[in-house]
Design a protein around this motif. Structure first.
Motif, PDB file in Angstrom:
ATOM      1  N   GLU A  21      75.157  78.406  57.346  1.00  8.72           N
ATOM      2  CA  GLU A  21      75.942  77.519  58.196  1.00  8.72           C
ATOM      3  C   GLU A  21      77.272  77.186  57.531  1.00  8.72           C
ATOM      4  OE1 GLU A  21      75.404  76.232  61.277  1.00  8.72           O
ATOM      5  OE2 GLU A  21      73.689  77.588  61.421  1.00  8.72           O
ATOM      6  N   LYS A  22      77.250  77.115  56.214  1.00 11.71           N
ATOM      7  CA  LYS A  22      78.445  76.719  55.451  1.00 11.71           C
ATOM      8  C   LYS A  22      79.336  77.904  55.116  1.00 11.71           C
ATOM      9  CE  LYS A  22      79.749  74.121  51.292  1.00 11.71           C
ATOM     10  NZ  LYS A  22      79.236  73.293  50.158  1.00 11.71           N
TER      11      LYS A  22
ATOM     12  N   ARG B   2      80.293  81.541  56.245  1.00 13.92           N
ATOM     13  CA  ARG B   2      80.135  82.437  57.385  1.00 13.92           C
ATOM     14  C   ARG B   2      80.832  83.781  57.213  1.00 13.92           C
ATOM     15  NH1 ARG B   2      78.212  79.932  62.012  1.00 13.92           N
ATOM     16  NH2 ARG B   2      77.896  77.673  61.820  1.00 13.92           N
TER      17      ARG B   2
ATOM     18  N   GLU C 184      69.053  79.038  55.181  1.00 11.87           N
ATOM     19  CA  GLU C 184      69.152  78.379  56.482  1.00 11.87           C
ATOM     20  C   GLU C 184      70.390  77.487  56.537  1.00 11.87           C
ATOM     21  OE1 GLU C 184      66.448  75.726  59.600  1.00 11.87           O
ATOM     22  OE2 GLU C 184      65.644  76.254  57.620  1.00 11.87           O
ATOM     23  N   GLU C 185      70.640  76.734  55.467  1.00  9.04           N
ATOM     24  CA  GLU C 185      71.834  75.880  55.409  1.00  9.04           C
ATOM     25  C   GLU C 185      73.027  76.643  54.843  1.00  9.04           C
ATOM     26  OE1 GLU C 185      71.233  72.187  53.432  1.00  9.04           O
ATOM     27  OE2 GLU C 185      69.527  71.603  54.682  1.00  9.04           O
TER      28      GLU C 185
END
Length: 227
Positions: free
Chosen positions: A62-63, A65, A58-59
């Motif tokens: 985001e970091k 891509r 999930e995180e």
């Protein structure tokens, strides 16, 4: 001597029919929004629960891509970012190396062939099959995970133990149109009912056609025979 092919073919048709009724919409439980995320999630899922992978990605997604993000990552930092995943240090190395290969050899795009995928670090045939099926809509085989291994043997569909040999054996009897769903049906049933340590045979839709049923074993033991 193994179970005759025709008998196994009849067995798998019955198994599929009942499991489709029990789990009408079988699907992958990993969460992803593109092919790269799928590849990363499946690499991380080796010997780790999908639930835990989804928590970490999930995180992570985001970091990181793009494939270049993994290729250029500091490996120790990447390992820290996936901390909590089984073998996180090794998998960080796999992701960085795979990212480099995808950038250098595939223009930053996740490849769409079995041979190209299995050349990536951390990607075996099982992982490649998942990426092909769910990322490219290409079905070349059957994904053989621990649930598929356990249930296929319990149900008398194969006597093989090595995943690749088991896959080839199952591909002979499972209708090709069902190759993709076969995995998800068995995963669903393996999680819900036919667990590794304590299968719930009393509440199993396959109990009466399962040669490994513990209910049958109780009868056998009562007759003085061994299970």
């Amino acid at each position: 001597m193994g179970t005759p092919l025709e008998s196994r073919e009849r067995q798998v048709v019955e198994v599929l029919e009942r499991l489709y009724e029990e789990y009408p919409e079988p699907d992958i439980s990993l969460e992803f929004s593109n092919r790269l995320e799928l590849l990363v999630a499946v690499v991380l899922s080796a010997q780790c629960t999908d639930e835990r992978v989804n928590e970490v990605t999930e995180e992570l997604f985001e970091k990181y891509r793009t494939a270049a993000d993994y290729a250029e990552a500091d490996e120790e930092e990447l390992a820290e970012d996936i901390y909590g995943i089984t073998y996180h240090n090794s998998k960080a190395g796999y992701l960085k190396s795979a990212g480099e290969a995808i950038v250098e050899e595939h223009d930053g795009e996740v490849p769409d062939t079995m041979s190209a995928l299995t050349e990536l670090s951390g990607v075996g045939r099982k992982t490649a099959n998942v990426v092909l099926q769910h990322g490219h809509e290409v079905v070349e085989g059957i994904v053989v995970d621990t649930h598929v291994q356990r249930l296929s043997r319990r149900l008398g569909l194969t006597e093989e133990t090595a995943p690749e040999k088991m896959e080839r054996d199952l591909m002979e009897i499972v209708p090709e149109d069902d190759w993709k769903e076969y995995t998800h049906l068995l995963i669903s049933h393996g999680r819900e009912t036919c667990t590794a340590r304590n299968p719930d045979c009393e509440d199993c839709v396959l109990e009466d056609v399962c040669p490994s049923s513990r209910l049958d074993s109780e009868v056998d033991l009562a007759d003085g025979s061994e299970w």
